[in-house]
Design an enzyme around this catalytic site. Structure first.
Site, PDB file in Angstrom:
ATOM      1  N   ASP A   1      46.573 -60.144 -53.379  1.00 17.70           N
ATOM      2  CA  ASP A   1      45.572 -60.844 -52.571  1.00 17.70           C
ATOM      3  C   ASP A   1      44.570 -59.793 -52.086  1.00 17.70           C
ATOM      4  O   ASP A   1      44.781 -58.596 -52.237  1.00 17.70           O
ATOM      5  CB  ASP A   1      46.233 -61.592 -51.407  1.00 17.70           C
ATOM      6  CG  ASP A   1      45.359 -62.761 -50.939  1.00 17.70           C
ATOM      7  OD1 ASP A   1      44.134 -62.722 -51.166  1.00 17.70           O
ATOM      8  OD2 ASP A   1      45.898 -63.705 -50.339  1.00 17.70           O
ATOM      9  N   TRP A   2      43.479 -60.267 -51.514  1.00 18.79           N
ATOM     10  CA  TRP A   2      42.372 -59.419 -51.083  1.00 18.79           C
ATOM     11  C   TRP A   2      42.882 -58.283 -50.174  1.00 18.79           C
ATOM     12  O   TRP A   2      43.226 -58.524 -49.023  1.00 18.79           O
ATOM     13  CB  TRP A   2      41.370 -60.295 -50.337  1.00 18.79           C
ATOM     14  CG  TRP A   2      40.113 -59.626 -49.903  1.00 18.79           C
ATOM     15  CD1 TRP A   2      39.956 -58.815 -48.812  1.00 18.79           C
ATOM     16  CD2 TRP A   2      38.830 -59.734 -50.518  1.00 18.79           C
ATOM     17  NE1 TRP A   2      38.652 -58.413 -48.731  1.00 18.79           N
ATOM     18  CE2 TRP A   2      37.929 -58.955 -49.758  1.00 18.79           C
ATOM     19  CE3 TRP A   2      38.343 -60.412 -51.649  1.00 18.79           C
ATOM     20  CZ2 TRP A   2      36.582 -58.836 -50.074  1.00 18.79           C
ATOM     21  CZ3 TRP A   2      37.003 -60.291 -51.962  1.00 18.79           C
ATOM     22  CH2 TRP A   2      36.131 -59.509 -51.192  1.00 18.79           C
TER      23      TRP A   2
END
Lengths: 326, 375
Positions: free
Chosen positions: A290-291
């Site tokens: 994820d980011w």
């Protein structure tokens, strides 16, 4: 070994389609078997090229044209993936041309974007979709999103979110299919079918991404990014079934969550990412973080610095790093 | 994906890429089927033909940003069909719309209440459109309470004093705590965040041109303090105890709740056998009749309960669902093929599935049928 795998898996996604040149390397021969093409390409790649293939940068901080032009200059042609924020297919083709023509080996870039409930023709949030109990309509809507995305230059969506959610305080309850494991599994399959179509190589298909593997919705008190105490029993009976169903339906990718799963963060969890996903379920695609969730291993107290975070994440089975640039 | 062989995409104009008629139809249909009629006292909905003036009140009436919800992709507000536009089309030449915003989504400014009360007083019914801003959902968007902000609740209370019927239209990205609002409302329609094509379906459901068919995929707690509450909890050690000192134990609306303008009657559930071998399948079926005067869609939710097992099981678990359209007066048979390994087994902490002989219950609607699994 692990680094090699991170290249193999993304490319396993890339079956065959149109023209190839004569006397070109095996990896460019559309008639050669995919595995042979991948092996050939990997032998030719330098370590730096391999590392760049495991990185995802953003393309344009927003869709502003100036911004995008500047981004185009900054992007290295060897980059593995971009979060593609423009809606313009011309830019996509420009950047792709840069990758194909200016990089040594001519490896295409995978363009990703958060297409969660529609691209431009926005339809209801996933929580609403689940209340329709209509699998076909969800598949049709995701197919519309896929077509609009592809025509705008996007190859890959970070959807569906299939985290069974029972805490309405959590903001991301909107993005999933509600409180039931079976319902999430059914809509996981329905959306993967819609996005990926009959074949990923079809011109209106995009790759799906099951997220956030796993247990993210149990972040304590509904407070985002927090620790999630996920018992092994709950993991298996509540959280795993939608992922297993999505993997069986052919979902090309998964995203590892921000959350710490009972002491081992989701983005550095060898058990969930490698032992279950790759070894038990034989998933043939790849995992993106994820980011910033690789770098987040540092504040989580699982890694001492960026290098340590990268090593732990990749050794556990994360194969592409979303924007950390670690 | 074939990118090595075909790295480029065709370059069409925006007009040829977006908002194609068939795409818009799918977005509108999905919006319609996802909306859930939570409450409908005295058949307040659909509005009767006697309604000639509608007070259309609330911060969501003319909103074009929040209806898209969080993660709107490349969606743009100017393409969103506002609820107001949907009502204008739906009620053209049928009823007058008296609009007032009333209040913002949050804050303390009550200066719009008076205008809203005036609009309500000259109308036959109040349609009140409120809910959540899209930024309250998505990443990093936790709320400490799932009730609507006090200003919105105050507006409902102020309008209630006019004595007019209140139809509450809610757009939100999570279940809401409706304790204060439910008692003030005659009907409640949950429209979620429907995207760009929500106005027409909402107005069609209110007018009765359309019939609601959504059912909740998530439980609405009575109060935020009940979280977590969900339908497939495990049985308590003391099932009748363990509630609250201050509120009821039951949530406001359970998973699966959703009303229709017609009524469906379930026949007796039939099982092809009451004893099932582990390697065989049995078929459950039930005939459902649309006993009302309107066409509608019904979703049958099939649950299984395993009352005693080596690892305790939830009180019931959804195993299959099917949605079908039934014309007024029509009957259809809904079937569920029970596959023991798929539907009656459970995983242990290592993900290994176990199938244990013993009693099971099949549950649908308010029926519960026992059957036995044998080796």
């Amino acid at each position: 070994m692990n680094c090699i795998k991170c290249i193999v898996l993304p490319m396993a996604l890339l079956p065959l389609m149109v023209a190839a040149q004569k006397i070109s390397p095996v990896y460019k021969d559309k008639n050669a078997p995919v595995e042979k093409r991948i092996d050939d390409l990997l032998k030719r790649m330098t370590l730096e090229e391999k590392i760049l293939q495991t990185n995802q940068w953003t393309y344009g901080k927003n869709a502003n044209a100036n911004n995008i032009e500047a981004s185009k200059k900054a992007v290295r042609p060897e980059i593995g993936s971009l979060i593609y924020r423009s809606i313009n297919p011309v830019y996509r083709n420009d950047i792709m041309r840069k990758a194909m023509e200016e990089s040594r080996l001519g490896i295409p870039v995978l363009m990703g974007f958060d297409v969660i409930h529609g691209y431009r023709t926005v339809y209801p949030i996933p929580l609403a979709q689940a209340c329709s109990w209509n699998r076909n309509l969800v598949t049709q809507a995701c197919a519309v999103a896929a077509k609009e995305s592809r025509l705008s230059g996007v190859d890959w969506t970070f959807s569906p979110m299939i985290d069974v959610a029972r805490d309405a305080r959590w903001g991301r309850v909107a993005e999933g299919y509600g409180e039931d494991s079976y319902a999430n599994a059914e809509f996981s399959v329905a959306s993967v079918k819609g996005y990926q179509g009959k074949k990923l190589s079809d011109s209106f298909s995009i790759a799906a991404c099951l997220k956030h593997y796993i247990g993210y919705s149990l972040s304590e008190g509904g407070r985002d990014y927090r620790y999630a105490d996920v018992s092994a029993q709950t993991m298996w009976e509540t959280f795993m079934p939608p992922y297993e169903a999505g993997v069986k339906a052919g979902a090309a990718t998964l995203m590892s969550g921000f959350n710490d799963i009972s002491g081992t963060p989701a983005s550095a969890n060898y058990y969930t990412l490698t032992q279950i996903l790759k070894q038990r379920w034989k998933h043939d695609g790849f995992v993106v973080s994820d980011w910033g969730s690789v770098e987040n291993l540092i504040p989580q107290g699982f890694a001492k610095d960026k290098k340590d975070a990268t090593l732990k994440s990749f050794m556990a089975g994360v194969e592409m790093d979303m924007v950390d640039n670690v | 994906m074939g990118l090595f062989d075909q790295p480029y995409v065709v370059e069409l104009s925006e007009k040829d890429r977006y908002y194609q008629p068939e795409s818009m139809a799918i977005a509108a249909k999905l919006a319609e089927e996802s909306m859930v009629l939570l409450k409908n006292n005295n058949q307040t909905l659909p509005l009767s033909n006697d309604v000639k003036q509608i007070a259309l009140i609330g911060p969501m009436v003319k909103d074009s940003v929040n209806l898209m919800g969080s993660w709107e992709g490349q969606g743009i507000a100017s393409s969103v069909e506002a609820l107001f536009s949907g009502f204008e089309k739906e009620f053209a030449n049928k009823a007058v719309l008296n609009y007032a915003k009333g209040c913002d989504f949050e804050g303390t400014n009550e200066s719009g209440f008076e205008e809203a009360i005036v609009a309500a007083q000259k109308s036959d019914v109040i349609v009140l459109c409120m809910g959540e801003m899209k930024k309250w959902s998505g990443k990093n968007a936790t709320r400490s309470t799932i009730a609507l902000p006090a200003i919105q609740e105050k507006l409902v209370a102020a309008l209630k004093k006019t004595g007019k019927s209140i139809v509450l239209i809610l757009s939100n990205g999570r279940p809401l705590e409706l304790g204060n609002l439910e008692v003030l409302s005659d009907a409640i329609l949950e429209i979620w965040q429907p995207g760009i094509a929500g106005g027409t379906p909402v107005a069609g459901l209110v007018s009765g041109r359309l019939n609601p068919s959504g059912k909740l995929a998530i439980t609405f707690p009575l109060a935020t303090g009940q979280i977590p509450t969900y339908y497939n909890m495990r049985q308590s050690a003391r099932p009748k105890l363990g509630g609250y000192q201050d509120i009821a134990t039951e949530p406001k609306y359970w998973f699966g709740h959703g009303l229709s303008y017609t009524s469906f009657s379930y026949g007796k559930v039939m099982l092809s056998d009451s004893v099932i071998k582990k390697n065989k399948k049995i078929i459950a079926q039930v005939e459902i009749t649309n006993t009302g005067v309107r066409d509608g869609k019904e979703t049958a939710l099939w649950f299984i309960a395993d009352p005693v097992a080596s690892i305790t099981r939830p009180m019931k678990e959804l195993k299959y669902f099917e949605k079908m359209e039934l014309k007024a007066g029509e009957k259809k048979v809904f079937k569920f093929e029970i596959d023991p390994m798929r539907d009656l087994s459970f995983p242990d902490a290592n993900g290994i599935r176990h199938l244990e002989a013993g009693d099971f219950y099949l549950m649908i609607n308010n029926q519960k049928v026992k059957f036995v699994l044998v080796d």
